[in-house]
Design an enzyme around this catalytic site. Structure first.
Site, PDB file in Angstrom:
ATOM      1  N   LYS A   1      31.979  -5.131  -9.087  1.00 13.96           N
ATOM      2  CA  LYS A   1      31.730  -6.188  -8.097  1.00 13.96           C
ATOM      3  C   LYS A   1      30.379  -6.028  -7.409  1.00 13.96           C
ATOM      4  O   LYS A   1      29.612  -6.987  -7.303  1.00 13.96           O
ATOM      5  CB  LYS A   1      32.853  -6.192  -7.049  1.00 13.96           C
ATOM      6  CG  LYS A   1      34.213  -6.609  -7.593  1.00 13.96           C
ATOM      7  CD  LYS A   1      35.254  -6.685  -6.503  1.00 13.96           C
ATOM      8  CE  LYS A   1      35.680  -5.335  -5.980  1.00 13.96           C
ATOM      9  NZ  LYS A   1      36.426  -4.536  -6.973  1.00 13.96           N
ATOM     10  N   THR A   2      30.093  -4.830  -6.921  1.00 15.37           N
ATOM     11  CA  THR A   2      28.855  -4.629  -6.163  1.00 15.37           C
ATOM     12  C   THR A   2      27.637  -4.802  -7.057  1.00 15.37           C
ATOM     13  O   THR A   2      26.653  -5.448  -6.671  1.00 15.37           O
ATOM     14  CB  THR A   2      28.849  -3.239  -5.508  1.00 15.37           C
ATOM     15  OG1 THR A   2      29.935  -3.155  -4.575  1.00 15.37           O
ATOM     16  CG2 THR A   2      27.546  -2.987  -4.757  1.00 15.37           C
TER      17      THR A   2
ATOM     18  N   GLU B   1      31.293 -10.297  -2.372  1.00 12.50           N
ATOM     19  CA  GLU B   1      32.317  -9.695  -3.219  1.00 12.50           C
ATOM     20  C   GLU B   1      33.693 -10.141  -2.739  1.00 12.50           C
ATOM     21  O   GLU B   1      33.857 -10.539  -1.584  1.00 12.50           O
ATOM     22  CB  GLU B   1      32.226  -8.169  -3.147  1.00 12.50           C
ATOM     23  CG  GLU B   1      30.925  -7.600  -3.647  1.00 12.50           C
ATOM     24  CD  GLU B   1      30.847  -6.092  -3.496  1.00 12.50           C
ATOM     25  OE1 GLU B   1      31.891  -5.424  -3.609  1.00 12.50           O
ATOM     26  OE2 GLU B   1      29.744  -5.579  -3.266  1.00 12.50           O
TER      27      GLU B   1
END
Length: 451
Positions: free
Chosen positions: A116-117, A160
């Site tokens: 996600k990051t 996110e």
């Protein structure tokens, strides 16, 4: 969120809470907040005008319209109790973020068990150099943003979306991304079927005029979104997909031809290693393309992205050993990272791993034991408890025993200092020493590089 003029954040020093506080400060709200310890983040917020309290006390709560708290805050928190007793509105962080996103005409939420990051960082790097001018909330620090928050002036919001406790169901994104789905957070979810159902619910939050971006190569996503009325755009390498990586090479970093709708868009050379980062970049490229970003901007944004903090981050050298820190804390992430790093060195890979949460360690113990085959030596330190309490059912020593059954050279060390000393003594020139985990294991690398 314009109705709230004075807001108090319990746990304001957290990476996400601090970003939300900065957004509201930029909007002219009066902000206060508390945290257990003083940090660079709380200092920055104070400089920007927030009133910061160290420690949680009921006296910290003054005349406010709203109190925002994280899921880590219990109902016995003195500030939470005072707000509740005085009928001050309380809002959990994810709910607040969801309502904030609703203020933006177009929002993108990046979900998935892994990546996600990094994917959000890749998309941020593409978008920041366009006229879109997004507001970005990242789950880690990124040098190009000088932190984890970027305040834009237009109607685009990028963040996110975490599946833990189904927090992402508070979001209604214009573009929803699902990178991958695997077993995780088994202290909350019963099994993979319940996890898949949660992601299906998240996908259902995308409006009919919006877009769902999904992984065509992920078996857990196969047929999962049947019946949804939003636009579905897929990405992949193996299977047919809307966005596809073709002619993939590793030299040693990945490169590929990016095709969208069977037309070659550009050639991409990444600065971040591993097959998993090809998938992350494809997801970012898909989002950018359907947002109207020019092909050259997609190429430049991906090629100039060199990673976020704690994601395969170079920390320094020690006597010709390279020290790298990585946030990997799930078996799949660990295996992917170690398999990749083993191709980048003439020496060996040595790892110090700090398991994250007792529940994850216990329920995925067998999978953890099979994730370190690319490492010459593995050092285990104590489990990072995070939100949990130690019930004595599992420890790092249990993982050491399982690793040894899989012929992995593993040892347990009771302190950061002893782990660092062991790695310095048992490594050689050209070796890579990796600190891995979502807790504070990076401190072992700091000890080594400062020696």
């Amino acid at each position: 969120m314009k109705e709230y003029k004075t807001i108090h954040f319990i746990g304001i020093g957290g990476i996400s809470m601090s970003a939300l506080a900065q957004i509201m400060l930029d909007r002219g709200a009066k902000i206060s907040g508390s945290d257990i310890t003083k940090s660079n983040i709380t200092d920055l917020l104070e400089k920007k005008g927030a009133e910061i309290f160290i420690g949680h006390k009921e006296n910290n709560l003054k005349d406010v319209d709203l109190v925002v708290y994280t899921s880590a805050i219990g109902e016995d928190n003195p500030e939470y109790m005072k707000a509740s007793a005085n009928n001050i509105p309380l809002m959990e962080r994810a709910v607040f973020l969801g309502k904030l996103m609703d203020d933006y005409y177009k929002s993108t939420a990046i979900a998935g068990t892994h990546g996600k990051t990094t994917t959000t960082g890749m998309l941020a790097n593409i978008m920041m150099n366009t006229e879109i001018d997004p507001t970005i909330l990242l789950g880690g620090e990124y040098q190009a943003m000088e932190g984890n928050i970027r305040l834009g002036k237009k109607n685009y919001f990028l963040t996110e979306a975490c599946e833990y406790k189904k927090n992402f169901l508070n979001f209604n994104p214009y573009i929803g991304v699902i990178l991958n789905i695997e077993e995780d957070h088994l202290d909350y979810f019963k099994d993979i079927d319940e996890i898949k159902e949660a992601f299906r619910e998240f996908a259902g939050k995308v409006p009919s005029y919006g877009f769902l971006v999904s992984n065509a190569d992920d078996e857990n996503q196969k047929n999962l979104y049947d019946g949804l009325d939003c636009n579905i755009k897929t990405f992949g390498i193996k299977n047919n997909a809307y966005a596809k990586a073709v002619d993939v090479k590793f030299n040693p970093y990945p490169s590929y031809d990016l095709y969208i709708e069977k037309e070659k868009i550009c050639h991409v050379k990444l600065k971040v290693p591993g097959l998993h980062n090809i998938y992350n970049s494809l997801a970012a490229a898909t989002c950018a393309y359907i947002s109207g970003v020019a092909n050259c901007s997609i190429k430049n944004g991906l090629e100039n992205f060199n990673g976020t903090k704690r994601r395969f981050e170079y920390k320094g050298n020690y006597k010709s050993r390279i020290i790298i820190d990585d946030y990997a804390h799930h078996p799949t992430e660990i295996k992917a990272t170690l398999d990749t790093v083993s191709t980048l060195t003439e020496g060996n890979v040595l790892v110090v791993f700090q398991p994250h949460t007792y529940s994850r360690t216990e329920k995925l113990l067998d999978k953890f034991a099979k994730s370190f085959s690319s490492a010459k030596k593995v050092v285990l330190i104590d489990i990072y408890a995070a939100r949990e309490k130690n019930d004595g059912r599992v420890s790092s020593k249990d993982l050491v025993a399982e690793l040894k059954k899989n012929q992995v050279d593993a040892v347990y060390m009771e302190s950061f200092e002893k782990a660092a000393e062991y790695l310095m003594k048992n490594s050689e020139s050209k070796d890579i020493i990796m600190t891995m985990g979502a807790g504070d294991v990076y401190k072992v690398g700091d000890i080594i590089t400062n020696s």
